[in-house]
Structures are given as structure tokens and as C-alpha cells.
Design an enzyme around this catalytic site. Sequence first.
Site, PDB file in Angstrom:
ATOM      1  N   TYR A   1       0.835  -1.197   0.000  1.00 42.84           N
ATOM      2  CA  TYR A   1       0.000   0.000   0.000  1.00 42.84           C
ATOM      3  C   TYR A   1       0.878   1.259   0.000  1.00 42.84           C
ATOM      4  CZ  TYR A   1      -3.560   3.378   1.179  1.00 42.84           C
ATOM      5  OH  TYR A   1      -4.391   4.479   1.149  1.00 42.84           O
TER       6      TYR A   1
ATOM      7  N   TRP B   1      -7.391   3.131 -11.103  1.00 43.30           N
ATOM      8  CA  TRP B   1      -6.613   3.156  -9.855  1.00 43.30           C
ATOM      9  C   TRP B   1      -7.365   2.440  -8.739  1.00 43.30           C
ATOM     10  CZ3 TRP B   1      -1.883   4.225  -8.019  1.00 43.30           C
ATOM     11  CH2 TRP B   1      -1.734   4.372  -6.623  1.00 43.30           C
TER      12      TRP B   1
ATOM     13  N   HIS C   1       1.406   4.140  -3.074  1.00 39.57           N
ATOM     14  CA  HIS C   1       1.128   5.558  -2.859  1.00 39.57           C
ATOM     15  C   HIS C   1       2.368   6.439  -3.015  1.00 39.57           C
ATOM     16  CE1 HIS C   1      -2.852   4.268  -1.763  1.00 39.57           C
ATOM     17  NE2 HIS C   1      -3.202   5.514  -2.002  1.00 39.57           N
TER      18      HIS C   1
END
Length: 111
Positions: free
Chosen positions: A18, A75, A22
Site C-alpha cells: 500500500y 486506480w 502511494h
Amino acid sequence: MQRVAFVMHVKEGQEAEYVRRHREVWPQVLADLERAGVEQMNIFMAGRQLFLYMEVDDYAEAARILGECPESVRWEAYMEPIMEDAGGQTYDTENPYPDSLPEVFFWRKGA
């Protein structure tokens, strides 16, 4: 300007992935956020729990616009395998921007 916040979770074992994703948010997704009127977005992480905060002109309109942007939709599909909603259930790519948590306190110097 609306201040919006909500909670989500990363699936167990997907925390590093994650964070990695990002660090590499697709440029078109960032452009879509700007076009949708998002002035600021922050995501904080504690273990598997995510707390998202944003400042946006009109949250409902921003969610509508982002839902029509092909790269932003892609996304959300890209993030779905590593995400859960606030209750630990399957992440809903059809509703990636849930209702905001109620704001109970706000303070800003000079406000």
C-alpha cells in the site's frame, strides 16, 4: 471548502505494498483529483488502519467526477485487491469515497 475524513483498512500483509503504491500514484490520478476540486488529501496509516483526510470544494461532486475519470476508476480497481472498507469487508470500487466521518472539532490558527 469541505473537510472530509474516513477510515479504511489495508488487507493483512499488504501494508508495505500500500505504501509503495502511494509513493507512485499515477500522474493522471493526481490531475483527476485536482480537476475534481480536491485541494488537499492526506492518508495516515496506523498498522492496517488508514485515515484519509481531504479538503475539497464539493465532496459529492468530486466523487462523481472521479467516478467518471478512466484512470481514477482504474486506480481504484488496482487498489481493490489490497484494501478493505472500514468494517474489514471487501473494498467497494463502486464507492471508493464513502460518507465522511462527522467532524466534532476544528481549530486553525487565525480562523
